[in-house]
Design an enzyme around this catalytic site. Structure first.
Site, PDB file in Angstrom:
ATOM      1  CG  ASN A   1      -2.244   0.703   0.934  1.00  0.00           C
ATOM      2  OD1 ASN A   1      -2.344   1.519   0.024  1.00  0.00           O
ATOM      3  ND2 ASN A   1      -3.250   0.385   1.717  1.00  0.00           N
ATOM      4  CG  HIS A   2      -0.387   4.505  -2.236  1.00  0.00           C
ATOM      5  ND1 HIS A   2       0.196   5.074  -3.335  1.00  0.00           N
ATOM      6  CD2 HIS A   2      -1.389   3.722  -2.715  1.00  0.00           C
ATOM      7  CE1 HIS A   2      -0.429   4.668  -4.431  1.00  0.00           C
ATOM      8  NE2 HIS A   2      -1.394   3.850  -4.071  1.00  0.00           N
ATOM      9  CB  SER A   3       4.385   5.517   2.633  1.00  0.00           C
ATOM     10  OG  SER A   3       4.696   6.190   3.831  1.00  0.00           O
TER      11      SER A   3
ATOM     12  CG  LEU B   1      -0.601  10.248  -0.546  1.00  0.00           C
ATOM     13  CD1 LEU B   1      -2.049  10.437  -0.126  1.00  0.00           C
ATOM     14  CD2 LEU B   1       0.128   9.328   0.412  1.00  0.00           C
TER      15      LEU B   1
ATOM     16  CE1 TYR C   1       3.012   3.902  -3.988  1.00  0.00           C
ATOM     17  CE2 TYR C   1       2.381   1.979  -5.262  1.00  0.00           C
ATOM     18  CZ  TYR C   1       2.617   2.587  -4.044  1.00  0.00           C
ATOM     19  OH  TYR C   1       2.464   1.863  -2.901  1.00  0.00           O
TER      20      TYR C   1
END
Length: 177
Positions: free
Chosen positions: A66-68, A74, A76
């Protein structure tokens, strides 16, 4: 990283079937006898380890990373365009034990371990580990009950029948009722 399989109703002599719209992440291991009974999406940068004789319903999503939430950006794609490495959360990967049943439209997120013999109810969102032989359901998924007695669970874990040959299963089918 993920890739999209572009086969339509592909099946080979081993019984592998890849349906239209299915996506499988590159670091995925699928055990013997596991069945996908509809569209399944496995995406993300984490690994996905699926045990033997797992039964998946339709429209299942497994999200292995998942995204940090601590990253300023946010997205990618933007991170890559500007020369940054996309940041992912520390939770990564999914491990599903043997003989698990995952109901239609279930979602399992990164960092989750699903124990042997568990049942994940239709429409569930699994955000935490699922104990062996537990039944969970809801969004987020909550423990409902164990599907077998503690004694039976211990017996089955010792047997590890999911590692038997088909011939052994047939010969000992009375143990698998």
């Amino acid at each position: 990283m993920r890739f999209i399989l572009r086969f339509r109703n592909y099946s080979d002599s081993t019984g592998i079937y890849i349906g239209k719209g299915s996506k499988i992440a590159t670091d995925t291991l699928i055990g013997d006898g596991s069945r996908f009974n509809g569209k399944v999406v496995i995406k993300g940068n984490g690994s996905c380890d699926i045990g033997n004789y797992v039964a998946f319903g339709d429209q299942i999503t497994l999200i292995t990373s998942n995204h940090s939430s601590e990253a300023v950006n946010l997205q990618y794609a933007l991170a890559k365009k500007i020369g940054n490495k996309p940041r992912t959360s520390e939770k990564s990967g999914i491990k599903i034990g043997h003989n698990v049943w995952v109901g239609d439209r279930a979602i399992i997120v990164a960092g989750v371990f699903v124990g042997n013999g568990a049942i994940i109810g239709a429409g569930s969102v699994v955000t935490k580990d699922v104990p062996p032989y537990a039944v969970v359901g809801g969004a987020p998924a909550k423990f409902i009950r164990y599907r077998l007695s503690e004694e039976r669970i211990v017996e089955l874990e010792k047997l590890e029948w999911w590692n038997w040959t088909l011939e052994e299963m047939i010969a000992k089918k009375h143990l698998l009722k």
